[in-house]
Write a protein that holds these residues in place. Sequence first.
Motif, PDB file in Angstrom:
ATOM      1  N   MET A 157     -12.858 -16.318  -9.960  1.00 62.88           N
ATOM      2  CA  MET A 157     -12.093 -15.097 -10.009  1.00 62.88           C
ATOM      3  C   MET A 157     -12.935 -14.051 -10.751  1.00 62.88           C
ATOM      4  O   MET A 157     -13.556 -14.333 -11.759  1.00 62.88           O
ATOM      5  N   HIS A 158     -12.892 -12.897 -10.282  1.00 58.83           N
ATOM      6  CA  HIS A 158     -13.652 -11.809 -10.893  1.00 58.83           C
ATOM      7  C   HIS A 158     -12.938 -11.285 -12.133  1.00 58.83           C
ATOM      8  O   HIS A 158     -11.722 -11.415 -12.272  1.00 58.83           O
ATOM      9  N   ALA A 159     -13.696 -10.675 -12.998  1.00 57.19           N
ATOM     10  CA  ALA A 159     -13.153 -10.145 -14.247  1.00 57.19           C
ATOM     11  C   ALA A 159     -12.043  -9.137 -13.975  1.00 57.19           C
ATOM     12  O   ALA A 159     -11.018  -9.120 -14.666  1.00 57.19           O
ATOM     13  N   ARG A 160     -12.216  -8.322 -12.974  1.00 58.26           N
ATOM     14  CA  ARG A 160     -11.212  -7.304 -12.648  1.00 58.26           C
ATOM     15  C   ARG A 160      -9.900  -7.971 -12.229  1.00 58.26           C
ATOM     16  O   ARG A 160      -8.811  -7.550 -12.629  1.00 58.26           O
ATOM     17  N   GLU A 161      -9.964  -9.036 -11.443  1.00 55.19           N
ATOM     18  CA  GLU A 161      -8.773  -9.761 -11.005  1.00 55.19           C
ATOM     19  C   GLU A 161      -8.098 -10.442 -12.194  1.00 55.19           C
ATOM     20  O   GLU A 161      -6.869 -10.460 -12.288  1.00 55.19           O
ATOM     21  N   GLU A 162      -8.895 -11.028 -13.080  1.00 52.46           N
ATOM     22  CA  GLU A 162      -8.337 -11.681 -14.263  1.00 52.46           C
ATOM     23  C   GLU A 162      -7.599 -10.670 -15.138  1.00 52.46           C
ATOM     24  O   GLU A 162      -6.503 -10.951 -15.648  1.00 52.46           O
TER      25      GLU A 162
END
Length: 86
Positions: free
Chosen positions: A1-6
């Motif tokens: 998962m990407h940082a933005r999604e997290e």
Amino acid sequence: MHAREELKNLLDTLATQRDELIVQAHLARLEAEEDWLKMEQQLEHLRAKAGQAGAVGVDTAREVLAAAKLAGEEIARGYERLRRTL
């Protein structure tokens, strides 16, 4: 998962928790107000009975006093419940 999604998931979770707490706080406030009104009515009833106690005989006055003590204890317990809630 990407940082933005997290970060989005974290913010969504926090928003959901916040909304749930707002609803719970609102319901608790309504319940506390309802309890408060009931206790106010009981206190007014107790005050009315206390005013009548002077106009009755000694035996009846003792009965009124005993009932008043019970009612007063119930009101005090209600106030304590509200105090703990707040």
